[in-house]
Design an enzyme around this catalytic site. Structure first.
Site, mmCIF file in Angstrom:
data_model
loop_
_atom_site.group_PDB
_atom_site.id
_atom_site.type_symbol
_atom_site.label_atom_id
_atom_site.label_comp_id
_atom_site.label_asym_id
_atom_site.label_seq_id
_atom_site.Cartn_x
_atom_site.Cartn_y
_atom_site.Cartn_z
ATOM 1 N N ASP A 62 12.674 10.260 37.285
ATOM 2 C CA ASP A 62 11.866 9.056 37.214
ATOM 3 C C ASP A 62 10.627 9.168 37.902
ATOM 4 O O ASP A 62 10.289 9.948 38.493
ATOM 5 C CB ASP A 62 12.466 7.789 37.952
ATOM 6 C CG ASP A 62 13.148 8.072 39.185
ATOM 7 O OD1 ASP A 62 12.811 9.414 39.763
ATOM 8 O OD2 ASP A 62 13.834 7.504 39.705
ATOM 9 N N ASN A 123 21.306 -0.386 46.230
ATOM 10 C CA ASN A 123 21.840 -1.244 45.202
ATOM 11 C C ASN A 123 22.745 -0.804 44.088
ATOM 12 O O ASN A 123 22.941 -1.331 43.042
ATOM 13 C CB ASN A 123 20.779 -2.300 44.752
ATOM 14 C CG ASN A 123 19.823 -1.450 43.752
ATOM 15 O OD1 ASN A 123 19.792 -0.282 43.638
ATOM 16 N ND2 ASN A 123 18.857 -2.156 43.367
ATOM 17 N N HIS A 125 21.793 1.657 42.206
ATOM 18 C CA HIS A 125 20.834 2.256 41.094
ATOM 19 C C HIS A 125 21.043 3.913 40.909
ATOM 20 O O HIS A 125 21.304 4.396 41.870
ATOM 21 C CB HIS A 125 19.502 1.729 41.039
ATOM 22 C CG HIS A 125 18.432 2.401 42.069
ATOM 23 N ND1 HIS A 125 17.422 1.897 42.388
ATOM 24 C CD2 HIS A 125 18.478 3.638 42.645
ATOM 25 C CE1 HIS A 125 16.935 2.756 43.390
ATOM 26 N NE2 HIS A 125 17.576 3.661 43.746
ATOM 27 N N GLU A 130 17.870 -0.057 37.728
ATOM 28 C CA GLU A 130 18.305 -1.240 38.523
ATOM 29 C C GLU A 130 19.775 -2.071 37.897
ATOM 30 O O GLU A 130 19.882 -1.802 36.783
ATOM 31 C CB GLU A 130 17.113 -2.126 38.763
ATOM 32 C CG GLU A 130 15.972 -1.137 39.432
ATOM 33 C CD GLU A 130 15.922 -1.023 40.833
ATOM 34 O OE1 GLU A 130 17.353 -0.896 41.238
ATOM 35 O OE2 GLU A 130 14.972 -0.812 41.392
HETATM 36 P P1 PGA Z 1 16.880 8.164 48.619
HETATM 37 O O1 PGA Z 1 17.113 7.310 47.284
HETATM 38 O O2 PGA Z 1 17.616 9.685 48.610
HETATM 39 O O3 PGA Z 1 15.715 8.324 49.300
HETATM 40 O O4 PGA Z 1 18.015 7.393 49.792
HETATM 41 C C1 PGA Z 1 18.132 7.577 46.399
HETATM 42 C C2 PGA Z 1 17.848 6.432 45.247
HETATM 43 O O5 PGA Z 1 17.202 5.419 45.395
HETATM 44 O O6 PGA Z 1 18.215 6.937 44.228
#
Ligand code: PGA
Length: 222
Positions: A62, A123, A125, A130
């Site tokens: 992404d 959450n 995702h 999302e």
């Molecule tokens: P993080 O993000 O590794 O910064 O916790 C993970 C994500 O949101 O996929």
């Protein structure tokens, strides 16, 4: 099954070694790659392994819809943490772009992703899919959830300065990867990880789709 590792160091080594084995065995591998805090240790271990990246092709999961030269862009993250520190060809590194169907075509033309590394958001995702994202979704422009904007504001100093939109690989796209590794670090991720891996398979918890993939490994440390 969730593999629980003793430390972040061990998590990072384990996944870096999986990538190392992949590249040694298949020098022409296509990798799906994540950004964020969790993979930082993995990248830092990987660049010390002196692997040959000459024939490797990468697809990032992404990107924010923002200036690619911004210090917090995922393009800058990948250059700083991996690409500029290996012999990968810049032309072999792909980030989701518009038209998103052309990004999908690039994956298809390269015969698909062999190994995809994923993080998980608080959450549930994966990439920026999302809660509520269709399990059939493809690469597309998305609006980030309030939770994700809040979580990511730590990188931008304030919620106001945090990008609200992104381009993400879809869940359908990710699921076509031949092998998937999900990594999570910190006890704030444990509950959602359990829900995703052991609970109902539902679009409300995007990572739960991974239960339907037959070659997934999950690594967690608190
Ligand atoms: P993080 O993000 O590794 O910064 O916790 C993970 C994500 O949101 O996929």
């Amino acid at each position: 099954m969730i593999n629980v590792l003793k430390s972040y160091n061990e998590l990072s080594s384990t996944v870096a070694n999986i990538i190392k084995r992949q590249l040694k065995k298949h020098p022409l591998s296509k990798l799906g790659l994540p950004t964020g805090d969790t993979p930082l240790g993995m990248y830092s271990k990987l660049i010390k392994k002196e692997l040959d990246w000459k024939h490797v092709i990468t697809f990032n999961l992404d990107v924010y819809l923002m200036d690619v030269d911004h210090p917090q862009s995922y393009q800058m993250y990948m250059r700083g943490n991996l690409f500029d520190r290996t012999n990968i060809y810049p032309d072999h590194t792909h980030f989701p772009f518009r038209p998103t169907s052309a990004f999908e075509d690039k994956i298809t033309e390269s015969m698909g992703i062999d190994l995809c590394i994923l993080g998980i958001g608080s959450n549930g995702h994966i990439a920026f899919n999302e809660p509520g994202s269709s399990f059939k979704s493809r690469t597309r422009v998305v609006t980030l959830s309030e939770q994700t904007i809040q979580d990511n504001s730590r990188f931008f100093g304030s919620v106001d300065d945090t990008p609200k939109q992104a381009i993400t690989m879809g869940l359908g796209t990710i699921m076509e990867s031949k092998k998937i590794i999900l990594i999570a670090n910190g006890d704030h991720k444990l509950n959602i990880l359990n829900v995703a891996m052991n609970g109902e398979v539902t679009e409300d918890v995007p990572a739960s789709i991974l239960q339907k993939h037959d070659n997934v490994e999950v690594y967690y440390c608190d």
